[in-house]
Scaffold this motif. Structure first.
Motif, PDB file in Angstrom:
ATOM      1  N   PRO A  38       0.836  -1.202   0.000  1.00  0.00           N
ATOM      2  CA  PRO A  38       0.000   0.000   0.000  1.00  0.00           C
ATOM      3  C   PRO A  38       0.872   1.254   0.000  1.00  0.00           C
ATOM      4  O   PRO A  38       2.037   1.200   0.390  1.00  0.00           O
ATOM      5  CB  PRO A  38      -0.789  -0.099   1.305  1.00  0.00           C
ATOM      6  CG  PRO A  38      -0.037  -1.046   2.143  1.00  0.00           C
ATOM      7  CD  PRO A  38       0.709  -1.969   1.239  1.00  0.00           C
ATOM      8  N   GLU A  48      -1.727   6.781  -2.698  1.00  0.00           N
ATOM      9  CA  GLU A  48      -2.141   5.393  -2.907  1.00  0.00           C
ATOM     10  C   GLU A  48      -1.243   4.809  -3.980  1.00  0.00           C
ATOM     11  O   GLU A  48      -0.804   5.517  -4.878  1.00  0.00           O
ATOM     12  CB  GLU A  48      -3.581   5.333  -3.433  1.00  0.00           C
ATOM     13  CG  GLU A  48      -4.674   5.473  -2.398  1.00  0.00           C
ATOM     14  CD  GLU A  48      -6.042   5.246  -3.020  1.00  0.00           C
ATOM     15  OE1 GLU A  48      -6.273   4.135  -3.540  1.00  0.00           O
ATOM     16  OE2 GLU A  48      -6.868   6.175  -2.989  1.00  0.00           O
ATOM     17  N   ASP A  59      -4.306  -3.775  -1.527  1.00  0.00           N
ATOM     18  CA  ASP A  59      -4.709  -3.189  -0.244  1.00  0.00           C
ATOM     19  C   ASP A  59      -5.310  -1.805  -0.434  1.00  0.00           C
ATOM     20  O   ASP A  59      -6.331  -1.473   0.153  1.00  0.00           O
ATOM     21  CB  ASP A  59      -3.493  -3.060   0.689  1.00  0.00           C
ATOM     22  CG  ASP A  59      -3.108  -4.396   1.277  1.00  0.00           C
ATOM     23  OD1 ASP A  59      -1.953  -4.816   1.079  1.00  0.00           O
ATOM     24  OD2 ASP A  59      -3.969  -5.019   1.927  1.00  0.00           O
ATOM     25  N   ASP A  60      -4.666  -0.982  -1.277  1.00  0.00           N
ATOM     26  CA  ASP A  60      -5.179   0.373  -1.498  1.00  0.00           C
ATOM     27  C   ASP A  60      -6.509   0.361  -2.231  1.00  0.00           C
ATOM     28  O   ASP A  60      -7.364   1.213  -1.985  1.00  0.00           O
ATOM     29  CB  ASP A  60      -4.156   1.208  -2.279  1.00  0.00           C
ATOM     30  CG  ASP A  60      -3.104   1.804  -1.373  1.00  0.00           C
ATOM     31  OD1 ASP A  60      -2.041   2.207  -1.878  1.00  0.00           O
ATOM     32  OD2 ASP A  60      -3.348   1.865  -0.142  1.00  0.00           O
ATOM     33  N   LEU A  62      -8.978  -0.478   0.375  1.00  0.00           N
ATOM     34  CA  LEU A  62      -9.127   0.663   1.267  1.00  0.00           C
ATOM     35  C   LEU A  62     -10.043   1.706   0.645  1.00  0.00           C
ATOM     36  O   LEU A  62     -10.936   2.237   1.288  1.00  0.00           O
ATOM     37  CB  LEU A  62      -7.754   1.294   1.535  1.00  0.00           C
ATOM     38  CG  LEU A  62      -7.781   2.767   1.927  1.00  0.00           C
ATOM     39  CD1 LEU A  62      -8.313   2.911   3.332  1.00  0.00           C
ATOM     40  CD2 LEU A  62      -6.414   3.393   1.800  1.00  0.00           C
ATOM     41  N   TYR A 112      -9.428   0.233   8.574  1.00  0.00           N
ATOM     42  CA  TYR A 112      -8.419   1.039   7.895  1.00  0.00           C
ATOM     43  C   TYR A 112      -8.300   2.416   8.537  1.00  0.00           C
ATOM     44  O   TYR A 112      -8.295   3.430   7.843  1.00  0.00           O
ATOM     45  CB  TYR A 112      -8.788   1.205   6.414  1.00  0.00           C
ATOM     46  CG  TYR A 112      -8.700  -0.064   5.616  1.00  0.00           C
ATOM     47  CD1 TYR A 112      -9.839  -0.682   5.136  1.00  0.00           C
ATOM     48  CD2 TYR A 112      -7.469  -0.643   5.320  1.00  0.00           C
ATOM     49  CE1 TYR A 112      -9.765  -1.843   4.393  1.00  0.00           C
ATOM     50  CE2 TYR A 112      -7.387  -1.801   4.573  1.00  0.00           C
ATOM     51  CZ  TYR A 112      -8.532  -2.396   4.116  1.00  0.00           C
ATOM     52  OH  TYR A 112      -8.460  -3.538   3.378  1.00  0.00           O
ATOM     53  N   TYR A 146      -5.935   4.249  10.027  1.00  0.00           N
ATOM     54  CA  TYR A 146      -4.844   5.150   9.644  1.00  0.00           C
ATOM     55  C   TYR A 146      -4.903   5.528   8.175  1.00  0.00           C
ATOM     56  O   TYR A 146      -4.773   6.697   7.804  1.00  0.00           O
ATOM     57  CB  TYR A 146      -3.479   4.511   9.931  1.00  0.00           C
ATOM     58  CG  TYR A 146      -3.241   4.202  11.379  1.00  0.00           C
ATOM     59  CD1 TYR A 146      -3.196   2.890  11.834  1.00  0.00           C
ATOM     60  CD2 TYR A 146      -3.067   5.223  12.308  1.00  0.00           C
ATOM     61  CE1 TYR A 146      -2.976   2.597  13.164  1.00  0.00           C
ATOM     62  CE2 TYR A 146      -2.858   4.938  13.641  1.00  0.00           C
ATOM     63  CZ  TYR A 146      -2.810   3.620  14.064  1.00  0.00           C
ATOM     64  OH  TYR A 146      -2.602   3.329  15.382  1.00  0.00           O
ATOM     65  N   SER A 147      -5.089   4.496   7.314  1.00  0.00           N
ATOM     66  CA  SER A 147      -5.076   4.762   5.869  1.00  0.00           C
ATOM     67  C   SER A 147      -6.238   5.656   5.464  1.00  0.00           C
ATOM     68  O   SER A 147      -6.052   6.619   4.714  1.00  0.00           O
ATOM     69  CB  SER A 147      -5.155   3.460   5.092  1.00  0.00           C
ATOM     70  OG  SER A 147      -4.300   2.503   5.657  1.00  0.00           O
ATOM     71  N   SER A 152      -5.659   9.164   6.622  1.00  0.00           N
ATOM     72  CA  SER A 152      -4.705   9.884   5.765  1.00  0.00           C
ATOM     73  C   SER A 152      -5.378  10.329   4.474  1.00  0.00           C
ATOM     74  O   SER A 152      -5.117  11.426   3.978  1.00  0.00           O
ATOM     75  CB  SER A 152      -3.520   8.987   5.419  1.00  0.00           C
ATOM     76  OG  SER A 152      -2.940   8.457   6.586  1.00  0.00           O
ATOM     77  N   GLN A 153      -6.230   9.491   3.913  1.00  0.00           N
ATOM     78  CA  GLN A 153      -6.917   9.841   2.667  1.00  0.00           C
ATOM     79  C   GLN A 153      -7.896  10.995   2.865  1.00  0.00           C
ATOM     80  O   GLN A 153      -8.112  11.808   1.972  1.00  0.00           O
ATOM     81  CB  GLN A 153      -7.669   8.622   2.110  1.00  0.00           C
ATOM     82  CG  GLN A 153      -6.756   7.519   1.622  1.00  0.00           C
ATOM     83  CD  GLN A 153      -5.834   7.987   0.525  1.00  0.00           C
ATOM     84  OE1 GLN A 153      -6.255   8.651  -0.417  1.00  0.00           O
ATOM     85  NE2 GLN A 153      -4.552   7.679   0.654  1.00  0.00           N
ATOM     86  N   LEU A 196      -2.940  -1.664   9.213  1.00  0.00           N
ATOM     87  CA  LEU A 196      -1.559  -1.212   9.091  1.00  0.00           C
ATOM     88  C   LEU A 196      -0.705  -1.792  10.208  1.00  0.00           C
ATOM     89  O   LEU A 196       0.406  -2.254   9.998  1.00  0.00           O
ATOM     90  CB  LEU A 196      -1.509   0.330   9.160  1.00  0.00           C
ATOM     91  CG  LEU A 196      -0.128   0.961   9.060  1.00  0.00           C
ATOM     92  CD1 LEU A 196       0.426   0.810   7.661  1.00  0.00           C
ATOM     93  CD2 LEU A 196      -0.181   2.435   9.418  1.00  0.00           C
TER      94      LEU A 196
END
Lengths: 174, 196
Positions: A11, A17, A23-24, A27, A110, A112-113, A116-117, A166
């Protein structure tokens, strides 16, 4: 057969991304609460609650992250993104107080991811969100690292269950 | 919502995170391509209408459909690429001859890719060691000894080692063989390293 030669695309880091990362892609399937700032003619069938031919301006709906990112424009004519509960001030206070208490798998997986997005959508709370994400990870890191290093013959499933994806990935590497 | 089928393909692969290769989902691929065709056609119509009748209000919908097309494209590309990564790993795990049940999982184009990859790898390996060649698919982990004790897990027939001796690999027989000869058979599950 243990495939030690299979190296999938990892990821992306932070707000990026990786296009080919499985994974992305998964997500970016996560849904966000969104409000349409314009009408979308002939696409009423996407919005299940109303029975109209068009999506009207001001409709509240849940759109996947990938679509939200694609439609969002800084000049704000298309869609407005609301912050999901976990990233709002209320929950941020909880995370800041004690990051180890929270079951991140239930809140995410998800956390954290996706957090962040979210920074792509220019919320005034962005600096606080970013800070909370970072401090939460730092606060939890010691425990996750500890349990992954010292897990010989112990059942760590209770700990692993409450990890974000993560953190799970990071603890596998250790 | 659009692009659900494309995501299914991704989930199919993501479920097998140990690197196994699932069967090529030709049906799924075709469905995604069909959805892309339909989206594209609708957009073409809307674009023409927007241009000829000045219907700029259609633009947000055109943009949305375009996002869906890009999403489908991303999912398909990632699906095909991840499969190639798994197929590449097969050369290193199984050797240059794939068992039939693994070949069955691949589509024609993937089989072709595999044979071209094999060839590239072989050419590269031959060029190593000052033209003498070096088999880098052996000894993936630093070996601890030259010869190892192995037990045969299934009947594999005759097996020739470098000095010309022919060994009969019968189930449950044990042999003391050069490590580099056994590695591939160990990975395939034919032999088992006996550690005393």
């Amino acid at each position: 057969m243990n495939m030690q030669s299979y190296f999938p695309v990892p990821p992306g880091v932070g707000m990026e991304e990786n296009f080919l990362s499985l994974d992305d892609i998964l997500l970016s399937h996560e849904r966000l609460p969104v409000r349409s700032d314009c009408a979308f003619p002939r696409l009423g069938f996407l919005e299940k609650s109303a029975d109209t031919q068009d999506i009207a301006e001001g409709t509240k709906m849940e759109l996947p992250l990938w679509l939200t990112k694609g439609l969002y424009e800084k000049k704000r004519k298309v869609v407005s993104v609301e912050l999901p509960k976990v990233y709002r001030e209320g929950w941020r206070t909880v995370f800041n107080a004690d990051p180890n208490v929270v079951d991140l798998h239930k809140m995410g997986p998800y956390y954290y991811s996706l957090g962040s997005q979210l920074l792509h959508f220019d919320s005034p709370e962005n600096p606080d969100i970013a800070q909370t994400l970072l401090q939460t990870f730092i606060g939890r890191f010691r425990r996750t690292m500890d349990s992954s290093q010292n897990a010989y013959n112990e059942d760590t499933s209770a700990v692993v269950e409450r990890l974000d994806s993560l953190e799970k990935g990071a603890s596998c590497l250790m | 919502m659009f692009c659900e089928k494309a995501l299914e393909l991704i989930r199919e692969l993501h479920r097998m995170n140990d690197g196994q290769l699932p069967t090529f989902n030709e049906d799924g691929l075709r469905q995604v391509l069909q959805e892309m065709e339909a989206l594209y056609e609708q957009n073409q119509n809307d674009v023409n209408e927007a241009k000829s009748e000045g219907r700029t209000d259609l633009i947000p919908s055109i943009k949305l459909r375009h996002c869906c097309l890009l999403r489908n494209q991303r999912c398909l590309t990632a699906y095909l690429y991840d499969r190639l990564l798994r197929i590449r790993a097969l050369r290193w795990e199984y050797g240059s001859v794939l068992p039939a049940n693994v070949r069955f999982q691949m589509c024609a184009e993937e089989l072709q890719w595999f044979s071209q990859y094999k060839k590239s790898l072989a050419i590269f390996m031959r060029s190593l060691g000052g033209g003498e060649g070096l088999d880098i698919t052996q000894d993936m982990k630093p070996p601890k000894s030259l010869y190892i004790e192995v037990r045969c897990l299934k009947d594999h027939g005759e097996f020739e080692i470098d000095d010309g001796t022919v060994i009969l690999l019968k189930k449950n027989s044990q042999h003391f063989l050069p490590r580099w000869k056994c590695e591939q058979l160990i990975r395939q599950g034919v032999l088992e390293h006996v550690m005393s």
